[in-house]
Design an enzyme around this catalytic site. Sequence first.
Site, short mmCIF file in Angstrom:
data_model
loop_
_atom_site.label_atom_id
_atom_site.label_comp_id
_atom_site.label_asym_id
_atom_site.label_seq_id
_atom_site.Cartn_x
_atom_site.Cartn_y
_atom_site.Cartn_z
N PHE A 1 0.85 -1.18 0.00
CA PHE A 1 0.00 0.00 0.00
C PHE A 1 0.89 1.23 0.00
O PHE A 1 2.05 1.17 0.42
CB PHE A 1 -0.92 0.00 1.23
N GLN B 1 -7.72 14.48 2.89
CA GLN B 1 -7.00 13.64 1.94
C GLN B 1 -7.77 13.45 0.63
O GLN B 1 -8.94 13.07 0.64
CB GLN B 1 -6.79 12.26 2.56
N HIS C 1 -7.88 11.09 -2.52
CA HIS C 1 -7.41 9.79 -2.99
C HIS C 1 -7.13 9.94 -4.49
O HIS C 1 -7.94 10.52 -5.21
CB HIS C 1 -8.50 8.75 -2.75
N LEU D 1 -14.71 5.02 -5.47
CA LEU D 1 -13.30 4.72 -5.25
C LEU D 1 -12.84 3.49 -6.05
O LEU D 1 -13.51 2.46 -6.07
CB LEU D 1 -13.06 4.44 -3.77
N GLU E 1 -6.64 1.63 -3.74
CA GLU E 1 -5.18 1.69 -3.86
C GLU E 1 -4.59 0.29 -4.04
O GLU E 1 -3.45 0.13 -4.51
CB GLU E 1 -4.65 2.31 -2.57
N ARG F 1 -0.58 9.16 -0.82
CA ARG F 1 -1.71 9.70 -1.57
C ARG F 1 -1.58 11.18 -1.88
O ARG F 1 -1.97 11.62 -2.96
CB ARG F 1 -2.99 9.47 -0.78
N HIS G 1 -11.42 12.06 0.02
CA HIS G 1 -11.58 10.71 0.54
C HIS G 1 -11.67 10.63 2.07
O HIS G 1 -12.42 9.82 2.61
CB HIS G 1 -10.37 9.89 0.07
N ARG H 1 -2.73 10.73 6.01
CA ARG H 1 -2.90 9.35 6.45
C ARG H 1 -2.35 8.39 5.42
O ARG H 1 -2.52 8.60 4.22
CB ARG H 1 -4.39 9.07 6.63
#
Length: 571
Positions: free
Chosen positions: A117, A231, A233, A243, A246, A280, A348, A383
């Site tokens: 990730f 954030q 994404h 979405l 990721e 991100r 996101h 994050r």
Amino acid sequence: MEVIRHDIVIVGGGAAGIRAAIAAVEANPDASVAMVSKVYPMRSHTVSAEGGAAAVARDDDSLESHGFDTVKGSDFLGDQDVIQYFVEEAPKELTRLEHWGCPWSRNDDGTVATRAFGGMTTKRTWYATDKVGFHMLHSLFQHSMRFDNIVRYDEQFVTKLIVDGGAVRGVASLDIREGTMRAILGRAVILATGGGGKIFPFTTNGNIKTADGMALAYKEGVALKDMEFVQYHPTGLPGTGILITEATRGEGGHLKNSEGERFLVERDYGVGTKAELGPRDMISRAIVQEIEAGRGLEGPYGQYVHLDLTHLGEEAINKKLPMVRELSKIYVGVDPVFEPIPIRPVLHYMMGGVDTDIDGATTLPGLYAAGEVACVSLNGANRLGSNSLTECLVFGARAGQQAVAFAKGSDDGNEAAYVAQAEEEAARIEAARAATGGSEKIAQIRREMHDTMESGCGVYRQQDTMDATVGALAQLRQRMSDVKLEDDSKVFNTELTSALELDNMLMVAESLAVSAAHRKESRGAHTRRDAKTRDDQNFLYHTLCYHDAAAPRLDKKDVTLGTWIPEERKY
Ligand SMILES: Cc1cc2nc3c(=O)[nH]c(=O)nc-3n(C[C@H](O)[C@H](O)[C@H](O)COP(=O)(O)OP(=O)(O)OC[C@H]3O[C@@H](n4cnc5c(N)ncnc54)[C@H](O)[C@@H]3O)c2cc1C
């Protein structure tokens, strides 16, 4: 008015709320716990999480490494004591969840499978194909049913915290099904209401994510912390904002521009050899820059770039990313086995939230918060993907245990005074429902809020547009008092709940914009065109934002540093 009493009242039935409820009744089997949720718990936003939950699982990994990745990802704004506790508890929580039935995907040798990730040094994201939130929430929900003393109140909209004598004493709640109000009293209250992505126009977030819990605490004098950090994404579907996880990049997907170039490899966007597995904030900025440089593709919903999975092959896509294939086919008519998926950055997650300490405790005695609504300071300025689901478990459990301990030392207090407050709140809601004489429309105010948030507080920011957003939001809040409802019915009056949600969003949006406009540096997800570098000398602190009748008031809180000394964030 119906008055109900429990020891602990939990607002929210997502991962954080249910984990808190289970922890509370495990810590004290005699405790009675109310779990209040505006939707049936399995419809909480947690259910839509796709990619996975992070925790050290492999021999080539270490707590030290997970800790440092998180600190670096946060651009050194995460509190290091919180991060230390988080990485230690994370593997225990995910293992516990397996014992409660969560079907983690497996390697051929039977060990738990992990995937790569963004921003993580090694593969440490546990997954259950690409339906992780569904399986996690299901396991939690089923396990919670073992406890008779967790009592659910579904489709109940909490509109106010009851606060008396300097402590929280329960909540006032609207029964959406009947239109009646209730007082649900408790010696401690845990907010687990999730984030507020719906403040922005283009988001992966479900409709219910309207920042209610942040507004509830803020109105009672609790600070919202680090609200400027939101954030984006990198990979949402144009149009809907749905979405594309990721995990697609974790499994080897490539990002390409209109010239077919892997721009994260071809140009220096600060992600180094991590390329598509950069964090991100950096990848979202890279996509915006590619589009601004004329290397985007044009579609009915504006410019986008490509996420290419075609080289992964049909078998791998079907096995590890079945939902991505399903979503792409249904929502953009693209089969990722054969064609690249159009994507663009999309709002996101909120790093900021209700200011808590490591126990989930707020400055209001008896009030706790956990999950996305809270800012325990795990995520700092950015994050890392897959830390959030684990955060809900680790800090949901801790808040549940701490709330039980607090409730033991407290008493039932002056019930008549609490009920009087709930009755006053009922009159306010009744007046809102009957507000058919105003001249403003909910949809119009919401649209203007969306526009101003995108222009002032998007991926890139600068002083003049942020200041304009602060001004626009103050005006919108005033106009909100003249809103007109067309529907004065009681049963499932979704126009009324939309108005309550919009009111909450405007309040939280204002705190976000004011916090953003004051931070004159670029850090993590807060990126300014007019202050391009991080400034530890002047801005290495948490922003606290307090509600004030005149305008939001700002203050600071120290960042807890530790082993890891701030350095330039480069991958
Ligand atoms: C599409 C998507 C995919 C994601 N994928 C991942 C991932 O792969 N890995 C990861 O780590 N994170 C992921 N995230 C982030 C993560 O899923 C969320 O941050 C997390 O699930 C939030 O959980 P929560 O328990 O805090 O809140 P939620 O799950 O949002 O639940 C909030 C609860 O509060 C209740 N509530 C809210 N307001 C009120 C009110 N006024 N009255 C009563 N009840 C109320 C709601 O009914 C709901 O039960 C993803 C997020 C999205 C949007």
